[in-house]
Design an enzyme around this catalytic site. Structure first.
Site, PDB file in Angstrom:
ATOM      1  N   GLU A  40       0.809  -1.211   0.000  1.00  0.00           N
ATOM      2  CA  GLU A  40       0.000   0.000   0.000  1.00  0.00           C
ATOM      3  C   GLU A  40       0.843   1.262   0.000  1.00  0.00           C
ATOM      4  OE1 GLU A  40      -4.204  -0.646   2.184  1.00  0.00           O
ATOM      5  OE2 GLU A  40      -2.918   0.731   3.278  1.00  0.00           O
TER       6      GLU A  40
ATOM      7  N   HIS B 200      -3.308  -6.369  15.919  1.00  0.00           N
ATOM      8  CA  HIS B 200      -2.519  -6.390  14.676  1.00  0.00           C
ATOM      9  C   HIS B 200      -3.246  -5.776  13.499  1.00  0.00           C
ATOM     10  CE1 HIS B 200      -5.003  -9.619  13.235  1.00  0.00           C
ATOM     11  NE2 HIS B 200      -4.195  -9.967  12.263  1.00  0.00           N
TER      12      HIS B 200
END
Lengths: 137, 477
Positions: free
Chosen positions: B212, B400
């Site tokens: 990303e 996470h």
């Protein structure tokens, strides 16, 4: 003889159904590969023979599906036809048919990492067998 | 079941399930009221996260408490978002506490560019990244390794590929374990696992793995942001992937093996999927060593991809990019907490060490470890930092990611890949994907609200928010 998917929050449940235990195992394998590729697009080549051993039927289903995932990676192939020649509590002998992955012709989807013991079930209901487990994607 | 969860007095967002039946320790769950209400509603389901939390609390030698982070959801025997530490003498190691994607994790790299600098070249950069970084099912990597070379890689980790020219010494300084965990013996990894690795090093994979481009959108802590080299509107790059076929095969091999081992040692397992071995047993030592091999493979994998990303930036912008940090979130590791050595399992949980921890790079030591939290394609991600409270309460661990709230099947039914891509494009997020079905399954709406998950941990004091980043380009398998 058919297969279906069942719901899980993070991953996918596969369930093979058949009149025999062998058919249920074959359908579970097909369900797993359909997650990864449009199996109808595969042009099947020469079959290959696989022999799998397990400590009991549950272990055998995991061993069977795991072997197919292993062959997918090391041979770079997808499989869509599974013919179990013999199956016992501890052993499967099968012929499998597939084709080398070709991204230009095959619609590739989601990679299956592993077959797991979660929601693992092999049972006979009335006259039909089911073989199911969750696969990690 | 409304009284199963009790709020811990004088604490924010911390709940407990008292020790009952076969539990050896209580459970502690981090979450706001909504997260806890969802867990309660789900409890009765056969494979609920809460049942898994209680099951893990029943394993031999577990210390202090079974911990569930705010992104907890059902996993394989062990909940995802779960943290469990075991006594090294009386405890067990459980394959379910690591999972099939060993050391799946996140690496973030930072640039000196801003959003404005990126715009004119965004399409060119996305095309370059899409072509350079192998992603998607069956896509081979650029490096081919023999089984003997895989052995070396498993022992040496990221330094092995840095020596081949993929990256720099500095990258290693800014990776967990400095890119290489000790105690990795390739003899404990099957030939089959090694063969699955031969062309998969440096590949992203599919599913929830991504690369990303992100923009720093909001700064919560100026001082720490500065220490990490982060500034408003900055372009950064994050990649998420793991140990690929090798890790999956180690998981598969040992899941079968440890079911047998559990029987051999008569371990009282509440669920077969929790296949375990005593830490001091031969089988336990072998599994831990194999996990260490998987940890090294994943570190090397992300190292190669990072290098490919760096090359793409050099080609398009003629600039170098710097590594912020690399963290894993499927591991079990020997660590010292409160002066005692324990084996900490983190399944879908990030290590989040607080300030002054000796393993941190010297430039971060005053502020704590960067904790990289992946969101979803359409929402946002966070960079946090570890705290002292986290060290004492969670063995230095945090959530996470967002955590799924919807099954893949439901997501595919509800979202259509091409529409998802169009919706994201309308928001200024460019998606390049190898599979549209994959995009639908990873649709932002299929995940919990990452802000809620992160705020729950931040408000509890386990981690501290540093910056929030927004995606602007996504490469998916």
């Amino acid at each position: 003889m058919t297969y279906e998917y069942f719901e899980h929050q993070a991953d996918v449940g596969i369930r093979g159904r058949g009149k025999t235990l062998a058919e249920a195992f074959e359908q579970a394998a097909l369900a797993m590969f359909e997650i990864m590729v449009e199996t109808k697009d595969l042009q099947l080549t020469e079959p290959q023979l696989v022999e799998i051993e397990g400590s009991d039927l549950n272990d055998l289903l995991i061993a069977w599906l795991s072997e197919l995932l292993f062959l997918k990676d090391v041979e770079g192939k997808m499989f869509s036809r599974f013919e179990i020649k013999s199956i016992s509590e501890n052993k499967i002998i099968a012929q499998i048919y597939g084709e080398a992955i070709d991204p230009s012709r095959h619609k590739l989807k989601l990679e299956v990492k592993a077959a797991t013991y979660t929601q693992l079930k092999i049972e006979k209901n009335n006259k039909n067998w089911i073989a199911q487990c969750l696969v990690d994607v | 079941m409304s009284d199963l969860f009790t709020k811990v007095p004088n604490k924010i967002n911390l709940w407990t399930i008292e020790k009952h039946n076969k539990m050896n320790v209580p459970a502690f769950i981090y979450g706001d009221q909504k997260i806890i209400d969802e867990l309660k509603a789900d409890y009765r389901r056969e494979w609920s996260a809460t049942r898994q939390i209680i099951n893990v609390a029943s394993l031999p030698g577990i210390q202090k408490g079974m911990l569930a982070m705010s992104d907890v959801h059902p996993g394989y025997g062990f909940p995802i978002g779960g943290v469990a530490a075991f006594d090294v003498e009386s405890g067990v190691v459980s394959m379910a506490g690591v999972g099939y994607d060993i050391n799946c994790g996140v690496r973030t790299m930072v640039t000196d560019l801003t959003k404005k600098d990126l715009e004119p070249q965004k399409k060119a950069l996305m095309t370059e990244l899409f072509q350079t970084v192998p992603a998607g099912l069956g896509k081979p990597g650029k490096i081919k390794l023999s089984v003997a070379q895989v052995d070396d890689l498993l022992v040496e980790g990221a330094p092995y590929v840095v020596n081949m020219g993929y990256g720099t010494e500095e990258d290693l300084e800014y990776s967990e374990e400095r890119g290489r965990i000790k105690g990795a013996n390739p003899r404990n990894v099957s030939d089959r696992a090694k063969r699955r690795q031969h062309n998969q090093i440096g590949t992203l994979g599919s599913g929830n793995h991504y690369l990303e481009l992100q923009i720093v959108d909001r700064i919560f802590d100026e001082k720490v942001a500065k220490t990490f080299g982060l500034f408003q509107d900055q372009l950064i790059v994050t990649l998420h992937c793991g140990s690929r076929g090798l890790g999956h095969q180690i998981g598969t091999d040992y899941s079968r093996e440890l079911v047998r081992t559990s029987q051999k040692y008569n371990l009282p397992l509440p669920d077969k999927e929790l296949g375990s071995a005593p830490i001091t047993s031969k089988e336990g030592e072998q599994y831990i060593s194999a996990v260490n091999c998987g940890i090294n493979a994943a570190l090397a994998n992300r190292q190669v991809i990072a290098h490919l990303v760096r090359q793409s930036f050099q080609k398009v912008f003629n600039i170098d990019i710097r590594q912020l940090y690399d963290i894993g979130h499927n591991t079990c590791k020997f660590e010292v907490h409160d002066g005692k050595e324990v084996l900490v399992h983190r399944k879908g949980s990030t290590r989040a060490f607080g300030p002054e921890h000796p393993v941190l790079p010297s430039s971060y030591r005053k502020v704590g470890q960067p904790v990289l939290i992946g969101g979803t394609m359409g929402t946002s991600s966070f960079i946090l930092t570890g705290t002292e409270l986290g060290m004492s309460e969670t063995f230095g661990s945090a959530c996470h990611g967002a955590g799924r709230s919807m099954s893949r099947k439901a997501a595919k039914k509800r979202y259509w890949g091409k529409t998802v891509v169009q919706d994201l494009a309308n928001k200024g997020i460019m998606v390049r994907a190898h599979s549209f079905a994959g995009v639908a399954e990873e649709a932002p709406g299929a995940y919990k609200d990452v802000e809620q998950v992160v705020n729950a941990m931040h408000d509890a004091g386990v981690v501290k928010k540093v910056v929030q980043v927004k995606p602007i380009g996504v490469v998916k398998g």
